[in-house]
Design an enzyme around this catalytic site. Structure first.
Site: not given
Length: 372
Positions: A79, A140
């Site tokens: 991400d 994350e």
């Protein structure tokens, strides 16, 4: 041995796939297909049902061809932060940049691209290796939610490396802090601020008194603390009944962290008691610290690999956390490695080409060192 043109093409392809945190479905499917083609056994775990993200973590395993060799793992995250939709990347002189409207997403797609090129290189050249496990996480950037939801029983490695730190290739983050979050609510007593203020208890004053007395900022070389959010009240003519505060403390020393959190907690409770208010403090441990030294195998492997790619290793302590903290907390020695990206989390983000190439070389060197 790496193929620079192939690596750059891979990186440009990856940053062109929208993957803002929470919305990782496209990049997850893309990476799953890539890894399967490279011979990995790939699993997407079921953590999306816990995190609320579109995708779970990818856990991929490539069986080794060196009997008895340790199993090594690598971790990156799929991400990016916002604004990360519709990235338009281009090569400008010696770096990849954007048009200035979005982040680039080198954090952490540079790590993923380097990892994929490293795997392709060892396959192309028949490099012997132990079993390799990849943990590519979702979420994350949303507080490490993917790695925190990961089932530790799926981790099979002896040690490993996170490809997710700023700083040049050669930086080895051997120590990073634990973080604790404090969610605080102060309840006072409402009253009319002009007619009878003496009958009220200002939650804002109580909270301000508490904060003014507690140690914040840089506490020592290993410890920090911060009040990140402070909100409450409703109108200028009402003594505010409620204040909500979001705070944190970090330290690379767990005892120091506990002591700092206790001071902050006690500060809110004492101020509330003095003023006849009520304090509710919720303390959440977000992730653990990790610390390794030159005698630890994971550090020795990282140092040897950096030297193999003709860089000078730098052993550093960080003030930030990453998936490395979470996985190291499960008992798998992990260090985080510099990838060389610059100005991350901004629209000025850039990825120097030489750092991208060197990161892929480092992956090959880490695989070779880890089989010994």
């Amino acid at each position: 041995m790496i193929n620079r043109e192939r690596l750059l093409d891979e990186f440009l392809e990856l940053v062109g796939i929208d993957s803002e945190t929470r919305y990782e479905r496209k990049i997850c499917d893309h990476l799953r297909e890539k890894l399967t083609t490279l011979g990995f056994a790939v699993e997407e775990d079921d953590t999306a049902r816990v995190t609320g993200h579109e995708a779970g973590n990818l856990i991929a395993t490539l069986k080794g061809n060196v009997p008895g060799a340790p199993t090594v793992y690598f971790t990156c995250h799929m991400d990016t932060v916002a604004p990360g939709k519709g990235v338009r990347a281009r090569v400008e002189k010696d770096a990849v940049v954007t048009d200035g409207n979005t982040v680039l997403g080198a954090d952490d797609k540079a790590g993923i691209a380097a990892l994929l090129e490293g795997i392709r290189t060892i396959r192309d050249h028949g490099v012997k290796h132990g079993t390799i496990q990849l943990i590519i996480t979702a979420g994350e950037e949303s507080g490490l939610v993917g790695s925190k939801a990961l089932d530790p029983d799926k981790l099979k490695a002896d040690f490993g490396f996170a490809l997710d730190s700023n700083g040049p290739v050669g930086d080895i983050i051997t120590s990073a802090p634990a973080q604790v979050r404090l969610d605080v609510k102060i309840e006072g007593k409402p009253a009319h601020a002009g007619v009878n203020p003496e009958d009220g208890i200002s939650a804002i004053q109580v909270a301000s008194r508490a904060i003014s007395k507690m140690p914040l900022g840089r506490i020592d070389g290993e410890t920090t603390a911060n009040i990140g959010k402070f909100q409450g009240g409703s109108a200028s003519n009402v003594v505010p009944q409620w204040v909500e505060i979001l705070a944190e403390a970090r330290s690379r020393d767990e005892e120091k962290l506990d002591a700092q959190v206790a001071k902050m907690n006690r500060g809110f409770e004492q101020a509330a008691a003095e003023w006849g208010a009520r304090a509710e403090v919720k303390v959440t441990r977000m992730y653990p610290a990790y610390k390794y030294g030159e005698a630890d195998t994971v550090v020795q492997k990282a140092v040897a690999a950096v030297k193999r790619v003709k860089r000078e290793p730098s052993l550093l302590a960080s003030g930030g956390g990453s998936d490395a903290n979470v996985i190291a907390g499960h008992g798998i020695p992990t260090v985080n490695l510099g990838i060389g990206y610059e100005a991350i989390h901004t629209t000025n983000e850039r990825m120097p080409l030489e750092e991208l190439y060197k990161a892929a070389e480092l992956v090959v060197a880490l695989i070779e060192e880890s089989r010994r």
